[in-house]
Design an enzyme around this catalytic site. Structure first.
Site: not given
Length: 248
Positions: A163, A168, A114, A166, A153
């Site tokens: 994870r 959000h 991110y 995906h 990640y």
């Protein structure tokens, strides 16, 4: 994720959410729930008028590249990664479209990192990818955005938890106090069965409703794959919203 549209002359019955499909607040397989789970009785807080009436969103609030994550942060070239389109509809519990809904989306880059000061994953930052955007649903409840497929990640839950890829997403009503938040996953991801966060959801059907399906009919030939994910706000087929486990 949709239900059959009722006849226009039929008065639809409100279908309550099945709370057995929602994860309990304390789910030790997801370590963070141990610290975040409810330990005291809930307090009822009355919303003020400003919280439930504004602001009101309109088309003039959005820029022309807000739903194009492939271009809205690019400075010296294209982002790195697999180009994808995500599209779908926002529907109520009776499969009727919900127009004028602000849909926000944010994600990691193709390496699984991110653009956030607290993200310490060793994967590189992509200088041409910001990882966030927004759009409004049209008269038929449709939304779409272009992006790159996020990478998986690791995260500090158990010894080797990862994870799945995906994105959000959140949807707004007419103001910021009317916000629902969820996560969308990708069909065929081998990490989905191993995800500790998804494992907190006891209902397999509810987990499946969080998975976007490959949509070859919406792809750009020889250029961009597409995935479809409908967002259902209420009813027996409602999308699971992580900030409204009690219902929406």
């Amino acid at each position: 994720m949709t239900e059959r549209r009722p006849d226009v002359n039929h008065v639809s019955e409100f279908i309550p959410r099945d709370m057995t499909a929602h994860p309990p607040s304390l789910t030790p397989v997801y370590k963070t729930s141990v610290f975040r789970s409810q330990r005291f009785p809930l307090l009822s807080l009355q919303n003020s008028l400003t919280e439930v009436t504004g602001p009101v969103f309109g088309q003039h609030e959005l820029g022309p590249l807000d739903n194009d994550l492939f271009r809205n942060f690019a400075k010296d070239g294209d982002p790195i990664g697999e180009r994808i389109i995500v599209h779908g509809r926002v529907l109520d519990g009776n499969a009727r479209p919900v127009p004028g809904v602000l849909v926000e989306f944010w994600q990691a880059n193709a390496s699984g990192r991110y653009r956030h000061v607290n993200d310490r994953y060793e994967a590189p930052i992509d200088p041409n990818f910001g990882g966030c955007g927004r759009c409004l649903t049209d008269a038929e409840g449709r939304y779409h955005f272009r992006t790159v497929k996020p990478g998986p990640y690791p995260y500090r839950n158990r010894g080797n938890d990862w994870r799945p890829a995906h994105i959000h997403l959140s949807v707004f009503g007419t103001g910021f106090a009317q916000r629902l938040i969820s996560q969308m996953y990708f069909e065929g991801d081998p990490l989905i069965p191993h995800d500790s966060i998804l494992a907190t959801i006891p209902d397999p059907a509810a987990r499946e409703r969080l998975v976007a399906r490959l949509d070859l009919g919406a792809t750009i030939p020889l250029h961009t794959l597409a995935y479809r994910w409908d967002i259902v706000l209420r009813g027996s087929r409602s999308t699971l919203f992580e900030n409204r486990l009690e219902g929406n």
